[in-house]
Design an enzyme around this catalytic site. Structure first.
Site, PDB file in Angstrom:
ATOM      1  N   HIS A  75     -10.082  -3.288   2.214  1.00  0.00           N
ATOM      2  CA  HIS A  75     -10.615  -1.941   2.044  1.00  0.00           C
ATOM      3  C   HIS A  75     -11.878  -1.930   1.188  1.00  0.00           C
ATOM      4  CE1 HIS A  75      -9.126   2.449   2.498  1.00  0.00           C
ATOM      5  NE2 HIS A  75     -10.415   2.331   2.757  1.00  0.00           N
ATOM      6  N   CYS A 106      -6.579   4.342  -2.250  1.00  0.00           N
ATOM      7  CA  CYS A 106      -6.790   2.942  -1.868  1.00  0.00           C
ATOM      8  C   CYS A 106      -8.052   2.328  -2.454  1.00  0.00           C
ATOM      9  CB  CYS A 106      -6.827   2.829  -0.345  1.00  0.00           C
ATOM     10  SG  CYS A 106      -5.297   3.352   0.467  1.00  0.00           S
ATOM     11  N   ASP A 154       0.836  -1.196   0.000  1.00  0.00           N
ATOM     12  CA  ASP A 154       0.000   0.000   0.000  1.00  0.00           C
ATOM     13  C   ASP A 154       0.877   1.254   0.000  1.00  0.00           C
ATOM     14  OD1 ASP A 154      -1.912   1.986   0.453  1.00  0.00           O
ATOM     15  OD2 ASP A 154      -3.078   0.740   1.813  1.00  0.00           O
ATOM     16  N   ASP A 183      -1.007  -0.585  -4.720  1.00  0.00           N
ATOM     17  CA  ASP A 183      -2.268   0.017  -5.152  1.00  0.00           C
ATOM     18  C   ASP A 183      -2.063   1.423  -5.707  1.00  0.00           C
ATOM     19  OD1 ASP A 183      -1.678   1.099  -2.657  1.00  0.00           O
ATOM     20  OD2 ASP A 183      -3.731   0.946  -1.884  1.00  0.00           O
ATOM     21  N   HIS A 184      -1.067   2.114  -5.229  1.00  0.00           N
ATOM     22  CA  HIS A 184      -0.714   3.458  -5.715  1.00  0.00           C
ATOM     23  C   HIS A 184       0.619   3.836  -5.104  1.00  0.00           C
ATOM     24  CE1 HIS A 184      -1.905   4.890  -1.742  1.00  0.00           C
ATOM     25  NE2 HIS A 184      -3.029   4.208  -1.896  1.00  0.00           N
TER      26      HIS A 184
END
Length: 488
Positions: A104, A53, A13, A300-301
């Protein structure tokens, strides 16, 4: 079924694409991930279309574009009602499927097609309500309290999940969420159905804040010479939003010592995760499964970490939107060890790629494409560009990239930017208003017009981009919930 390969998807993450030793980072030490990449392929131009997220994971889980899955910004408490997911596709074809760590989604206990989920989303404001037992939505917290008593909490050190203050983990390293996640993954290898291949999703919460790696991991970066953060000639664009005294994810100029500690905490998380990934891979070998397992490592980023005086994610710049993506396979899988691919790939491509690796059909709903042919350096038609966006604190931003250039449009103001990612990988020089960039701006603007032509916000009339349109983090075709919302 025993002839089918296993698949392990490792998701971290907020990990920047450039923060791998094998990518040439001058500071970060990731020897085991570097070794993993040297055995397979590294996609050097991988992106999160919506870099935060929730929308990023929607693309990862469903293989859909953001226009279709409907999440174009961060908004909690919106139900996840996707009938086809990466987990359901593996489950439907006989795989034993397990998720460990951060999902999430909402409701938090949604299985999303997995047979079982062992959950730790980290500190989510929408889920940390004292009106119910917090352990009901957090398996790690329940485990921690079994180890340390009913009052134990991972928030005892007081570090915010969205701030850039940093300090070492305040408990034994074995109790860190990163170690717990890998322990749970190894335990799955013990108790899995031996008659089936497996799909395992290992989803780390870190290096997302809080910046609390074990002391040894943070300490090794505190005295290292760090390169200055890049600051573009356009950085004053965000000057109206600056707040140097807010420790959270806001544009600001941090004191040099504070920024050094933040970077040390962030990089320390990465080295800690690197070691724990190695721990898991060794366990995979001990169980006799490594030679029949595909492993994919992705984030995710990213994280801006001071670039252009910006922090966190959501914005279209490289530190935020570009992600690491590594794929390795069983022996004789057809990938040349150490290959680096430069095509623009996106998180929605992960699902079809891994299904292709397993020899499974790709559901018709999936809009991403398998990148396995790219990984094998085979002749393959691929997209020329991709479109990303995010609704956030600065309105709505959109980007178009072909992996060599990037065009950005801010829908609230109509402001445009253009960067040469080959000659200027840190996006220091905005070419949108110089003569040399005119043709590229026009071409990429045309791509954005095409991407936005049917959008409900009215971003275009088909001939021009229209700024100032109302925007929302969730498009209207997604079922909404009346539950309280929060920002993250």
């Amino acid at each position: 079924m025993s002839d089918r390969p296993n698949v392990v998807l490792i998701c971290v993450d907020q990990w920047r694409a450039d923060c791998l030793g094998i990518s040439g980072h001058p500071v970060v030490r990731t020897p085991y991930l570097d070794h993993l990449a040297s055995q397979g392929v590294r996609f050097n131009r991988a992106y999160a279309a919506c870099p935060s997220c929730i929308p990023a994971r929607a693309s990862l889980y469903t293989g859909l574009t953001q226009q279709t899955h409907g999440r174009v910004g961060y908004q909690d408490c919106v139900p996840w009602n996707y009938p086809v997911t990466i987990a359901s596709a593996f489950s439907d074809h006989g795989y034993h499927t397990q998720a460990v760590g951060k999902m999430h989604v909402y409701p938090e206990r949604s299985l999303m097609g997995f047979h079982n989920v062992v959950l730790h989303d980290g500190y989510l404001h929408a889920s940390r309500r004292r009106s119910y037992d917090l352990r009901a939505r957090d398996d790690y917290l329940a485990w921690l309290q079994e180890k340390q008593g009913s009052d134990a909490d991972y928030f005892e050190h007081g570090l915010s999940c969205n701030a850039y203050t940093a300090r070492p983990w305040d408990k034994p390293e074995s109790l860190h969420p990163t170690n717990w996640l890998v322990s749970q993954g190894i335990d799955f290898l013990r108790r899995r159905d031996p008659r089936r291949p497996f799909f395992l999703y290992l989803s780390f919460h870190r290096p997302h804040p809080p910046l609390d790696p074990p002391a040894w991991a943070m300490q090794q970066y505190l005295d290292v010479d760090m390169p200055p953060v890049p600051v573009g000639d356009w950085a004053d664009l965000f000057e109206p939003f600056h707040n140097d005294h807010d420790p959270r994810q806001t544009p600001k100029r941090m004191q040099p010592d504070d920024l050094r500690r933040a970077r040390a905490g962030y990089y320390g998380h990465m080295t800690h995760i690197d070691h724990q990934v190695h721990r898991f891979i060794e366990a995979l070998h001990e169980y006799g499964q490594q030679d029949n397992t595909w492993i994919c490592f992705v984030s995710d980023h990213g994280e801006l970490m001071g670039d252009h005086h910006l922090f966190a994610k959501t914005l279209p710049y490289e530190g935020s939107a570009r992600v690491p993506l590594i794929l390795t396979g069983p022996r004789d899988c057809g990938i040349t060890p150490g290959y680096v691919d430069e095509h623009p790939v996106e998180l929605r491509d992960v699902m079809p790629t891994l299904l292709d690796c397993a020899g499974l059909p790709i559901p018709e709903t999936v809009e991403g494409h398998s990148a396995l042919a790219l990984a094998r350096d085979e002749t393959s038609k691929w997209r020329d560009w991709l479109h990303g966006e995010h609704v956030g604190h600065f309105g709505s931003s959109h980007y178009i990239t072909d992996g060599k250039h990037k065009y950005i449009w801010f829908s609230e103001t109509g402001h445009e930017q253009l960067f040469d990612l080959v000659a200027d990988p840190n996006e220091l020089t905005d070419l949108a208003r110089v003569k040399a960039g005119e043709a590229l701006v026009s071409r990429f603007r045309g791509h954005l017009l095409d991407a936005l032509k049917n959008r409900e916000e009215g971003f275009t009339d088909g001939r021009q981009l229209i700024s100032g349109q109302p925007v929302t983090a969730v498009l209207s075709h997604i079922n909404r919930d009346t539950s309280p919302q929060s920002s993250h």
